[in-house]
Design an enzyme around this catalytic site. Structure first.
Site, PDB file in Angstrom:
ATOM      1  N   VAL A 142     -16.840   3.970  -4.245  1.00  0.00           N
ATOM      2  CA  VAL A 142     -17.457   2.656  -4.113  1.00  0.00           C
ATOM      3  C   VAL A 142     -18.844   2.755  -3.507  1.00  0.00           C
ATOM      4  O   VAL A 142     -19.790   2.103  -3.968  1.00  0.00           O
ATOM      5  CB  VAL A 142     -16.565   1.721  -3.263  1.00  0.00           C
ATOM      6  CG1 VAL A 142     -17.248   0.368  -3.075  1.00  0.00           C
ATOM      7  CG2 VAL A 142     -15.207   1.542  -3.920  1.00  0.00           C
ATOM      8  N   LYS A 160       0.851  -1.188   0.000  1.00  0.00           N
ATOM      9  CA  LYS A 160       0.000   0.000   0.000  1.00  0.00           C
ATOM     10  C   LYS A 160       0.883   1.232   0.000  1.00  0.00           C
ATOM     11  O   LYS A 160       1.974   1.232   0.583  1.00  0.00           O
ATOM     12  CB  LYS A 160      -0.901   0.012   1.241  1.00  0.00           C
ATOM     13  CG  LYS A 160      -2.157   0.846   1.083  1.00  0.00           C
ATOM     14  CD  LYS A 160      -3.201   0.151   0.234  1.00  0.00           C
ATOM     15  CE  LYS A 160      -4.494   0.932   0.187  1.00  0.00           C
ATOM     16  NZ  LYS A 160      -5.560   0.202  -0.513  1.00  0.00           N
ATOM     17  N   GLY A 197     -20.662   6.643   3.909  1.00  0.00           N
ATOM     18  CA  GLY A 197     -19.729   7.025   2.858  1.00  0.00           C
ATOM     19  C   GLY A 197     -20.232   6.651   1.480  1.00  0.00           C
ATOM     20  O   GLY A 197     -20.417   5.473   1.177  1.00  0.00           O
ATOM     21  N   VAL A 198     -20.472   7.664   0.642  1.00  0.00           N
ATOM     22  CA  VAL A 198     -20.954   7.403  -0.722  1.00  0.00           C
ATOM     23  C   VAL A 198     -19.978   8.011  -1.731  1.00  0.00           C
ATOM     24  O   VAL A 198     -20.348   8.731  -2.645  1.00  0.00           O
ATOM     25  CB  VAL A 198     -22.388   7.915  -0.944  1.00  0.00           C
ATOM     26  CG1 VAL A 198     -23.386   7.015  -0.259  1.00  0.00           C
ATOM     27  CG2 VAL A 198     -22.561   9.358  -0.476  1.00  0.00           C
ATOM     28  N   GLY A 199     -18.703   7.704  -1.528  1.00  0.00           N
ATOM     29  CA  GLY A 199     -17.676   8.101  -2.479  1.00  0.00           C
ATOM     30  C   GLY A 199     -17.657   7.151  -3.656  1.00  0.00           C
ATOM     31  O   GLY A 199     -18.699   6.629  -4.073  1.00  0.00           O
TER      32      GLY A 199
END
Length: 358
Positions: free
Chosen positions: A183, A80, A179-181
């Protein structure tokens, strides 16, 4: 406490820090394991409060990628990268070109792709300086943005968990998405199409309002999402959302989402188990994106075109692995995260032993 004493360092092969004064790049690339193949994992850009915080995040995410790639049965290890900076104000082409040089310096031991705060457009600049970038368009092997494939895997996993825990399909099931980024938005649309009733939150108010309007969802403030009346809680933002502090507020029977490192610690997984909440281990259910990236790497290495059918078959296999984890946890009366860790470690240890023998 030194780097080597940190619990997050456990098992890492290497940690690399790169800085470029001209562009302002400050990044950490952590390689947890290359036993199964070159390390692969996305690049995250985040305004970390300190270099220590960035390092800890890179280490935790890198180890999770080793487990994720092993559970997806990919010929990839885990790595990462994190860039310290505000993705809204500090992105420049020069910064990502410098990041590309950093990736190139690792000589193919690490493949990067997008993660939080980083887009395919950003990584196109990195690609000018290294070939070890996946998830881009513009060539026959290109797989494109992996977010929709991540969302597809999470969607299938949510459906599977709902059937096991609630004995029903998704129609009418209440799902709270944190969270609605990249993905989370795709997941919300898939769940809405399947008839689920959604409650959404996000720190970006404009995005939240748009996705809610498109899916007929309710919206709540970020701090209120843990206590909403729902059947499924889907963490799709930053890690650590499921903790001993937040679990008492959860009313869901299932926790299944796209975020990495959803559990603040192993004790959170144990508490979910104690309360009878079915938890889909994050690095199993959210493996669709890295499968997509692996499909591109596979095509690039073979000089072939990208094969969507290969990715879809791997998604099917991933769901079989998730069922295996849930079945074993039920048989052994153990938390699902412990079972998944046991399986992943066994696969990594087996690959390391084979490499040592060779």
């Amino acid at each position: 406490m030194t780097l080597f004493d940190s619990p997050a360092f456990e098992g890492h092969e290497g940690v690399h820090a790169f800085a470029d004064e001209a562009s302002g790049l400050k990044c950490v690339i952590a390689l947890h394991s290359t036993a199964r193949g070159p390390a692969a994992g996305g690049c995250r850009m985040w305004p970390y409060a300190s270099a220590e915080e960035a390092l800890t995040d890179a280490l935790r995410l890198s180890r999770a990628m080793s487990y994720k790639n092993a559970m997806a049965d990919l010929e990839l290890g885990g790595g990462k990268s994190v860039i310290i900076g505000d993705s809204r104000t500090q992105k420049t082409p020069a910064l990502f070109e410098a990041f590309g040089r950093a990736v190139e310096d690792l000589g193919g031991r690490y493949w990067t792709a997008e993660d939080v705060g980083v887009s395919p457009a950003d990584l196109a600049h990195a690609r000018r300086r290294t070939r070890y970038v996946a998830g881009l368009d513009g060539h026959p092997a290109a797989s494109g943005d992996p977010s929709p494939v991540t969302a597809e895997g999470v969607f299938r996993g949510v459906r599977l968990c709902v059937r096991r825990a609630l004995g029903r399909d998704l129609d009418g099931v209440r799902v709270a998405i944190q969270g609605v980024g990249h993905v989370g938005e795709h997941l919300a649309k898939k769940l809405h199409a399947a008839g689920a009733k959604l409650i959404l939150t996000d720190v970006n108010g404009e995005t939240l309002r748009r996705v809610a309007a498109e899916t007929g969802a309710e919206t709540v403030a970020p701090s209120a999402i843990f206590g909403v009346d729902c059947d499924v809680f889907a963490p799709c933002a930053m890690g650590g959302a499921v903790s001993l502090d937040t679990i008492p507020h959860l009313r869901a029977r299932v926790v299944a989402g796209a975020a990495n490192n959803q559990l603040a610690g192993p004790e959170a997984g144990q508490e979910l188990f104690r309360r009878g909440v079915l938890y889909a281990p994050d690095y199993v259910i959210n493996g669709g994106g890295i499968i997509n990236v692996a499909g591109e790497i596979r095509a690039l290495e073979r000089g072939e075109a990208f094969d969507p059918a290969w990715v879809d078959a791997r998604l099917d296999r991933l769901m079989s692995t998730l069922e295996e984890v849930l079945d074993q946890a039920q048989r052994e009366r153990r938390p699902t995260h412990e079972v998944a860790n046991t399986i992943a470690k066994a696969r990594l240890d087996g690959a390391a032993a084979e490499r040592a023998a060779a």
